[in-house]
Design a protein around this motif. Structure first.
Motif: not given
Lengths: 530, 533
Positions: B121-124, B129-138, B154-157, B172-181
């Motif tokens: 799974v990948s993304g941004h 403002d649409g600026d990238p957030v650096v070193r956010a944890s997903v 169960s997964g971290y990036a 495989p499974g049902r996931y929620y994705f969480l971003a923490a800054v």
């Protein structure tokens, strides 16, 4: 927050009734890149030099501008922080940010904070067939100095994606070495070998790694690395006879060089035997502890894994040692000496290489369960004091090291408080003041090799410096324009500059002023070989 | 290099085989991707001999094939492994391995071992403002159904300087994705005033929800490539948590410590160091629930702080030394001291993973060093006995929960009952035929409801029959499942959906009960799984 607002709303009308409101002092300016472009969303910090004073922070706006109102008059240092950038000011690495003086009744509105963009290295990690190594761990390594020792350390890390691509970012300008290793995702299922840590371009030996120079803002691409799968081996052996059921046993294996980087291993253990599995060739140490009836036995046994399983390792457990002693203070300390701790640091760079204990109010300390070995003993934090003497048993300790392999003994540490001060100024070779350069005071003579007596600082905007808490004795004083942090503590690093010092002799409670010296430019001199 | 590795392994095997004179056989086969059926190259295949320490290992070639040319006759388990895959479940009994029997001089051919490809799974992460957030944890989060339903990572990036992240190797499974800054304000000095409104980014569930309940879960299939899972994070007002850390032993301010701040989902948020006078000021905290943990070498505290729409002041963190809880384990009716046979342990586990463990001495006594907190008790009795009661002082804590937030002394007394009963049963499928290898779960009901230590699972035999001894007397419900995973089996809400399909049974002290259960078909289980969030 609400409480402050309330106080102000009561206080303000009173002030208005009696005298005109004080002018709103402001500090304003712009955050720009080295190329002169405005930088938005930077965190500007106006830090009060006086520890009790109020500091301020603000974010730069879309045009890089910031303004802070109602700044109290005083001395500040000003800096800005933004992901992907570093401070771009003259001075030695580690020097504090430039100063800013806010006078009563005067605003400062032309502050310019320069930030330099950091570097990026990208590439791919492939196996020997050219297939991507998904999830490979990639590290940017750099030589740094820790306590006077030069070490290759991992300073930035990245994980390769499913195509083996990696992107290391936020790199300070400097020289780097790339290291890649596989990621252990075996989930407890046996794997046939794994990727040995490899340096760019393709060596497992750090000494043969190719240096990569990264300048400010550089985007270096195409650093592809090939990893080779190496077979795994096991280390098997016998445990000493098990005691009764209450015995707590702990056994692990760690690489001799420390725990940095990739280290897949699993273990099997029963009452009589143990096996460490999935080990790549290398030097390891087996660490073990057995606690039984309140007694602790320890083992720290080196094991070499070459190209076969290591069989029949017998662990020689030794009774752990208790180190007791006392810390005494001579004279009256300039700062309260509380939260003192005694540290024993061994040669093994791992979590079990260090033990420590607090110093009780009566000055005594007990460090339990110490592995019999040679240790460097230190006491800290000792602001305004220094270790004047250390006795181990009946003997004075040399170079702060105690040998516990022949048993323990009482340790007595005497802290001296008759420290002095050293003031002076540093000039460049053209006679101009050397601003924000590093000052290093190195112990010589009777105290040669005592790293804990070394003192360090920076010159101010006028090229002046002031070192405090200097123990009596002989020193060499150096000034450095561009020196890596902690490098001057390394005798090897100092060698080419051994003549460019000023000798200083500090008397008990001495205060020397007007010491003058010329700054050393490391870059201008020949660069010491890596 | 691969040949060399094989050589080493075979050399070891051959030398080990010199003793028995039986003639070896051969095994060959292929490793396949369970989704595409494509061969998987560079997979490790291991033959684990039952009851023997030596394994045979080989690597698959470019066509996914592997072969073992000299295999001692016997029973083996074939397990495949490769980066980016997990072994497919071959049967209920041997979830990861494929059983293989090798007779003398037999050539076992066409063994196929399947691997399930993992997902990417990948993304941004972008700011307002649409600026990238650096070193956010997903994080990829999944509901785990243990004692309580909980979202577990169960997964971290982390995002790079372009705001990109990639979550590698999701099952495989049902996931929620969480971003923490995390706010980059840790280096601010104390007494810092902010000229711009204090704001921070709250934890954000994909695509832009602040609560898991409002978030969109994504079904991630085996081997899926989900791209473009992009987050937009928006700043929210930020507050302070201020207070003082006090050494609970001396009453003095605690200086040389670090206070760890975690958000509710035990996600790391940040840390703060107390000043010389013990005071601390954690800034950049958006509204929500936080746990403050302070730990030094010998002191510990943990406190939950709720932040609403203003700063929280005057938090008192009393960081206290551990204290000793002593206790006994004894057999019912047996006067102490009673000798016990095996090695018994008593564990206290705190919510944040802390806790204490003790080995019970031969005379049935034990002691635990713990700090203040809420604990789960894990204790078990020797074979032939069960935990009948646990008392802490005069308080009944048999439920397995103990509150040590206030108390710092007391005796923990565990009584093991020996009046165990047994259960026999048989499982039938929909057609009324005996169902072999069904998963049986025995769930405590009535007064024992919720007692995880009395929950058992086992498997029906070839004739559909099962038997279990050492059951605590009481009421139970027995379920039989055609397929099941560990998490689901313990899930109260999952069991609830099948409540009517369990067989009630009552075990009297020292008694014997028998039960007949209808197996719940896999299709029904899958249908119910998909209904769960």
């Amino acid at each position: 927050m609400m409480r402050i607002a309330l106080v102000l709303s009561i206080a303000a009308p009173v002030l208005l009734a009696q005298e005109p409101p004080p002018p709103r002092l402001s500090v304003a300016g712009i955050v720009i890149s080295s190329a002169g472009d405005p930088i938005r969303k930077a965190t500007v910090i106006l830090r009060a030099k006086d520890e009790a004073g109020i500091s301020y922070t603000a974010d730069s706006d879309a045009n890089g501008r910031f303004v802070i109102y109602d700044v109290q008059p005083g001395a500040y240092v000003v800096s800005a922080d933004r992901q992907g950038f570093m401070s771009d000011v003259d001075g030695a690495p580690g020097a504090p940010p430039p100063g800013l003086k806010v006078e009563a009744g005067q605003s400062v509105t032309d502050v310019k904070i320069k930030l330099a963009p950091l570097g990026v290295i990208t590439g791919r990690v492939l196996d020997d067939d050219g297939d991507p190594v998904r999830g490979a761990r990639v590290e940017a390594m750099a030589y740094t100095y820790q306590g006077g020792k030069k070490e290759l350390r991992s300073v930035a890390q990245a994980s390769a994606n499913d195509k083996g691509e990696f992107r290391l970012f936020g790199l300070d300008p400097g020289t780097f070495y790339l290291r890649a290793s596989g990621h252990n995702r075996s989930r407890g299922i046996p794997m046939l070998g794994s990727f040995a840590p490899t340096y760019f371009p393709s060596t497992t030996d750090a000494a043969h790694a190719a240096p990569i120079d990264v300048s400010s803002g550089a985007q270096l691409r195409g650093f592809d690395m090939r990893l080779r799968r190496e077979p795994h081996y096991s280390v098997r052996g016998k445990l000493p006879e098990a005691g009764h059921e209450g015995a707590e046993r702990m056994l692990q294996i760690v690489p001799r060089g420390g725990l940095e980087g990739h280290f897949p291993s699993s273990m099997r253990q029963d009452d009589e035997t143990f096996e460490f599995m999935d080990l790549l060739p290398g030097s390891y140490v087996v660490i073990g502890t057995v606690s039984e009836d309140g007694k602790t036995s320890v083992v720290r046994q080196p094991v070499e894994v070459v190209n076969a399983d290591v069989e029949g390792v017998t662990l020689n457990f030794l009774p752990a040692i208790e180190v007791t002693g006392s810390v005494r203070v001579e004279g009256t300390p300039h700062h309260p000496l509380d939260n003192l701790r005694v540290f024993l640091r061994g040669d093994v760079p791992m979590m079990m290489g260090q033990s420590s204990a607090e110093v009780k109010p009566d000055g005594s300390f007990v460090i339990p369960d110490v592995v019999p070995d040679v240790y460097e003993i230190t006491v800290g934090p000792t602001q305004g004091a220094y270790m004047k003497s250390i006795r181990f048993g009946d003997a004075e300790v040399q170079e702060g090291r105690i040998d516990l392999t022949q048993g323990s003994g009482a340790v007595t540490v005497l802290l001296g408080t008759d420290v002095g001060e050293l003031e002076g100024s540093v000039k460049k070779s053209n006679g101009d003041p050397a601003v924000r350069v590093r000052i290093t005071l190195i112990a010589y003579g009777a105290h040669l090799g005592r790293g804990d007596l070394s003192r360090s600082g920076f010159t101010d905007e006028q090229g002046k410096f002031h070192l405090r808490n200097v123990a009596p004795g002989e020193y060499k004083l150096f000034a450095w324009e561009d020196v890596p942090i902690d490098a001057p503590q390394d005798p090897e690093f100092r060698k080419p500059f051994e003549k460019q010092f000023v000798a200083v002799k500090m008397e008990p409670n001495g205060h020397q002023t007007a010491v003058e010296l010329t700054v050393i430019s490391v870059k201008a001199s020949q660069r010491p070989a890596q | 290099m691969r040949n060399f590795a094989s050589f080493v392994v075979f050399a070891a095997v051959l030398s080990a085989q010199q003793a028995p004179p039986s003639k070896p056989g051969k095994v060959e086969g292929v490793v396949l991707n369970s989704v595409t059926n494509d061969p998987v190259k560079k997979a490790t295949v291991t033959l684990q001999a039952q009851g023997q320490p030596t394994n045979h290992s080989a690597t698959t070639d470019a066509t996914g094939h592997f072969h073992f040319d000299s295999v001692e006759p016997g029973k083996y388990m074939a397990i495949a492994n490769r980066d980016g895959f997990i072994p497919a479940q071959e049967s209920l009994r041997n979830p990861w391995a494929k059983p293989i029997t090798v007779a003398e001089e037999q050539e076992v051919k066409d063994v196929s071992v399947k691997l399930i490809p993992l997902a990417v799974v990948s993304g941004h992460v972008f700011d307002e403002d649409g600026d990238p957030v650096v070193r956010a944890s997903v994080q990829a989060l999944r509901y785990v159904r243990g004692r309580a339903r909980q979202l577990n990572p169960s997964g971290y990036a982390t995002t790079n300087d372009l705001g990109e992240y990639q979550l590698l190797d999701l099952e495989p499974g049902r996931y929620y994705f969480l971003a923490a800054v995390q706010p980059r304000l840790a280096r601010l000095p104390p007494h810092t005033k902010s000229a711009t409104p204090e704001q921070a980014y709250p934890d954000t569930f994909y695509p832009s929800a602040l609560q898991a309940e409002q978030a969109t879960a994504s079904q991630v299939a085996a081997g899926a490539q989900l791209n473009g899972i992009d987050f937009r994070v928006h700043k929210a007002p930020a507050f302070h948590i201020r207070g003082k850390a006090v050494n609970g032993r001396t009453g003095e301010p605690l200086r040389n410590a670090q206070i760890l701040i975690q958000t509710r989902g035990s996600v790391f948020f940040g840390n703060v160091r107390p000043q010389q006078d013990g005071t601390f000021d954690a800034r950049g905290v958006v509204s929500g629930s936080y746990t403050l943990i302070c730990q030094t070498e010998d002191l510990y505290s943990r406190q939950v702080i709720d932040v609403g729409d203003h700063d929280v002041d005057d938090v008192q963190l009393m960081v206290s030394p551990p204290f000793e809880i002593s206790g006994t384990v004894r057999l019912e009716g047996d006067p102490p001291p009673s000798e016990h046979r095996g090695q018994m342990r008593v564990n206290l586990v705190e919510m944040m993973g802390g806790g204490a463990a003790a080995v019970v001495n031969a005379d049935g006594t034990f002691s635990l060093k713990v700090t203040h907190g809420l604990y789960d008790i894990y204790a078990s009795c020797d074979a032939g006995a069960y935990v009948k009661s646990i008392r802490f002082g005069d308080q009944d804590v048999t439920s397995g929960k103990i509150d040590l937030t206030q108390q710092s002394s007391g005796a923990l007394n565990i009584v093991c009952g020996t009046d165990v009963g047994q259960i026999q049963g048989s499982v039938q499928n929909e057609n009324g035929e005996p169902a072999a290898q069904a998963m049986i779960s025995v769930v405590p009901e009535g007064e024992h409801q919720g007692r995880q230590d009395l929950f058992f699972q086992l498997m029906s035999g070839e004739n559909g029959k099962f038997e279990y001894r050492d059951l605590a007397p009481g009421d139970y419900k027995v379920f039989a499942w055609e397929s099941m995973d560990q998490e689901m089996m313990r899930s109260a809400e999952f069991q609830k959906a099948f409540e009517s399909r369990g067989a009630a049974v009552s075990i009297s002290p020292g008694g014997n009960a028998s039960v007949q259960v209808k197996m719940i078909p896999a299709v029904d289980i899958e249908a119910e799984k998909n209904k769960l969030p």
